[in-house]
Design a protein around this motif. Structure first.
Motif, short mmCIF file in Angstrom:
data_model
loop_
_atom_site.label_atom_id
_atom_site.label_comp_id
_atom_site.label_asym_id
_atom_site.label_seq_id
_atom_site.Cartn_x
_atom_site.Cartn_y
_atom_site.Cartn_z
N ILE A 199 0.86 -1.19 0.00
CA ILE A 199 0.00 0.00 0.00
C ILE A 199 0.89 1.24 0.00
O ILE A 199 1.77 1.39 0.86
N ASP A 200 0.67 2.13 -0.95
CA ASP A 200 1.45 3.35 -1.09
C ASP A 200 1.00 4.38 -0.04
O ASP A 200 -0.18 4.72 0.04
N LEU A 201 1.93 4.87 0.76
CA LEU A 201 1.64 5.86 1.80
C LEU A 201 2.32 7.20 1.53
O LEU A 201 2.23 8.11 2.35
N SER A 202 2.99 7.32 0.40
CA SER A 202 3.87 8.46 0.16
C SER A 202 3.16 9.80 0.16
O SER A 202 3.76 10.83 0.49
N ASP A 203 1.86 9.82 -0.19
CA ASP A 203 1.13 11.09 -0.24
C ASP A 203 0.57 11.51 1.13
O ASP A 203 0.01 12.61 1.25
N LEU A 204 0.72 10.67 2.15
CA LEU A 204 0.11 10.96 3.45
C LEU A 204 1.03 11.78 4.36
O LEU A 204 0.59 12.31 5.38
N ASN A 205 2.32 11.83 4.03
CA ASN A 205 3.30 12.60 4.83
C ASN A 205 3.30 12.20 6.31
O ASN A 205 3.31 13.04 7.20
N ILE A 206 3.30 10.90 6.56
CA ILE A 206 3.36 10.40 7.94
C ILE A 206 4.82 10.18 8.30
O ILE A 206 5.54 9.44 7.63
N SER A 207 5.27 10.85 9.35
CA SER A 207 6.65 10.69 9.79
C SER A 207 6.72 9.72 10.96
O SER A 207 5.77 9.59 11.75
N PHE A 208 7.84 9.04 11.10
CA PHE A 208 8.04 8.04 12.13
C PHE A 208 8.22 8.73 13.49
O PHE A 208 9.15 9.49 13.67
N PRO A 209 7.33 8.47 14.48
CA PRO A 209 7.43 9.15 15.79
C PRO A 209 8.69 8.74 16.55
O PRO A 209 9.16 7.61 16.44
N SER A 210 9.20 9.65 17.35
CA SER A 210 10.44 9.40 18.10
C SER A 210 10.25 8.42 19.25
O SER A 210 11.23 7.92 19.80
N ASP A 211 8.97 8.15 19.64
CA ASP A 211 8.73 7.19 20.72
C ASP A 211 8.26 5.84 20.20
O ASP A 211 7.84 4.98 20.97
N GLY A 212 8.32 5.63 18.88
CA GLY A 212 7.91 4.36 18.31
C GLY A 212 6.57 4.48 17.57
O GLY A 212 5.85 5.47 17.71
N LEU A 213 6.26 3.46 16.78
CA LEU A 213 5.08 3.49 15.94
C LEU A 213 4.35 2.14 15.99
O LEU A 213 4.97 1.09 15.80
N PHE A 214 3.04 2.18 16.24
CA PHE A 214 2.21 0.99 16.13
C PHE A 214 1.55 0.98 14.75
O PHE A 214 0.89 1.95 14.37
N VAL A 215 1.73 -0.10 14.02
CA VAL A 215 1.03 -0.32 12.76
C VAL A 215 0.00 -1.41 13.02
O VAL A 215 0.33 -2.47 13.56
N SER A 216 -1.25 -1.15 12.67
CA SER A 216 -2.31 -2.11 13.00
C SER A 216 -3.14 -2.50 11.78
O SER A 216 -3.27 -1.74 10.82
N TYR A 217 -3.70 -3.69 11.88
CA TYR A 217 -4.53 -4.29 10.83
C TYR A 217 -5.92 -4.51 11.42
O TYR A 217 -6.07 -5.20 12.43
N GLU A 218 -6.93 -3.90 10.80
CA GLU A 218 -8.30 -3.97 11.32
C GLU A 218 -9.20 -4.78 10.38
O GLU A 218 -9.28 -4.50 9.18
N TRP A 219 -9.89 -5.79 10.95
CA TRP A 219 -10.87 -6.55 10.18
C TRP A 219 -12.19 -5.81 10.16
O TRP A 219 -12.60 -5.20 11.15
N LEU A 220 -12.87 -5.87 9.02
CA LEU A 220 -14.16 -5.20 8.84
C LEU A 220 -15.25 -6.26 8.73
O LEU A 220 -15.18 -7.15 7.87
N ILE A 221 -16.26 -6.18 9.60
CA ILE A 221 -17.34 -7.17 9.62
C ILE A 221 -18.39 -6.77 8.59
O ILE A 221 -19.44 -6.19 8.91
N LEU A 222 -18.06 -7.05 7.34
CA LEU A 222 -18.92 -6.70 6.21
C LEU A 222 -19.38 -7.97 5.51
O LEU A 222 -18.65 -8.97 5.45
N GLU A 223 -20.59 -7.91 4.93
CA GLU A 223 -21.15 -9.08 4.26
C GLU A 223 -20.24 -9.57 3.14
O GLU A 223 -20.06 -10.78 2.94
N GLU A 224 -19.64 -8.64 2.39
CA GLU A 224 -18.79 -9.04 1.28
C GLU A 224 -17.47 -9.66 1.73
O GLU A 224 -16.73 -10.24 0.92
N ASN A 225 -17.15 -9.58 3.02
CA ASN A 225 -15.93 -10.19 3.56
C ASN A 225 -16.18 -11.58 4.16
O ASN A 225 -15.24 -12.23 4.61
N GLU A 226 -17.43 -12.04 4.18
CA GLU A 226 -17.77 -13.31 4.82
C GLU A 226 -17.25 -14.50 4.01
O GLU A 226 -17.33 -14.53 2.80
N PHE A 227 -16.75 -15.50 4.77
CA PHE A 227 -16.36 -16.78 4.16
C PHE A 227 -16.70 -17.89 5.15
O PHE A 227 -16.22 -17.90 6.27
N LYS A 228 -17.55 -18.80 4.73
CA LYS A 228 -17.99 -19.91 5.59
C LYS A 228 -17.08 -21.11 5.38
O LYS A 228 -16.80 -21.50 4.25
#
Length: 297
Positions: A199-228
């Motif tokens: 995923i390209d982030l270059s246009d967001l201008n996010i700089s790395f914080p001096s106290d560390g960085l949490f990168v997180s992955y969030e699941w979305l409970i959407l009908e189109e994401n369902e798999f039985k």
């Protein structure tokens, strides 16, 4: 026969009354809010608002509905008083001093590099919105390449065009994910199959914080994401059926949990050890998200 029909009608009616339907709006702009985390407090019941801010949730258990979204105040509402239109208040943060500099992008640095062969486990959530977060500690060498250019994940999806969200957090006093660093959703879309997704982030201008960085992955409970899917019970001919929410994300095994957190049911907690039928080398160990960050100047 009439009594039977009456009972069936009553059951259908009760099922209908146990479902809450509502639409979520921005209180100031009156625009609909997509991908809001929604769950019932202290219950294993949750969902996500769709692209039009709409959601449906089972209200047969619990008392309090919790709504959480990037850039908005978390809201709690009594289940018996849920309106058809819900308005979230935009959240204001006290930001640290920001030094603006020009990106030159003639230097790059990769952190968190992984090999596909190192990943032996892919994870997807079942019923509730979940967020897995990985901490990247700060290093003084990052000052030469302070901006996030891209993020790469190892993704496996059983459905086409499944969606997930990327969030960035600062580090709290107790080492947990704290304040959002970027206030908008970063939605990733995965095709069917296993692949590395960048995923390209270059246009967001996010700089790395001096106290560390949490990168997180969030699941979305959407009908189109369902798999039985169904699993065979060990030492039995019976199978268990489950509904997973794609896409699955690759995890790396680790012997100690110093940088892996899970957000579930409205709170952050450290990830637990793998148990049960987990494959080696994950069994009785911990995991971290397989994330590769590319930094630039």
């Amino acid at each position: 026969m009439k009594k039977l029909l009456a009972i069936i009608f009553l059951l259908i009616s009760n099922f209908g009354f146990s479902q809450i339907k509502a639409v979520i709006f921005d209180k100031e702009t009156k625009e609909k809010i997509s991908y809001v985390n929604i769950w019932i407090e202290n219950e294993n019941i949750g969902t996500t608002s769709n692209e039009n801010g709409e959601f449906v949730i089972d209200s047969s258990k619990g008392e309090i509905l919790i709504l959480s979204s990037l850039g908005y105040e978390t809201m709690k509402i009594n289940l018996k008083k849920i309106p058809s239109k819900i308005f979230l208040l935009p959240k204001s943060y006290e930001l640290d001093e920001v030094i603006v500099s020009t990106k030159k992008e003639n230097k790059e640095k990769v952190i968190g590099a992984f090999k596909d062969s190192e990943i032996g486990f892919f994870y997807a959530t079942e019923k509730n919105p979940e967020i897995k977060a990985r901490l990247f500690d700060f290093d003084s060498t990052y000052l030469e390449t302070p901006f996030l250019k891209s993020i790469k994940l190892r993704i496996y999806s059983d459905v086409k065009n499944s969606k997930f969200n990327i969030r960035f957090y600062s580090v709290g006093e107790n080492g947990q994910p704290d304040k959002p660093i970027y206030e908008k959703n970063i939605i990733g879309i995965s095709k069917k199959g296993t692949k590395n997704l960048e995923i390209d982030l270059s246009d967001l201008n996010i700089s790395f914080p001096s106290d560390g960085l949490f990168v997180s992955y969030e699941w979305l409970i959407l009908e189109e994401n369902e798999f039985k899917v169904s699993f065979l019970i060990k030492d039995s001919k019976k199978r268990i059926e489950k509904t997973l929410y794609e896409p699955k994300v690759g995890l790396l095994p680790t012997t100690q949990n110093t940088n892996s957190w899970l957000y579930k049911n409205g709170k952050w907690e450290k990830s637990e050890r793998f148990k049960g039928n987990s494959p080696k080398p994950y069994l009785d160990n911990y995991e971290i998200l397989a994330i590769e960050l590319k930094l630039t100047n």
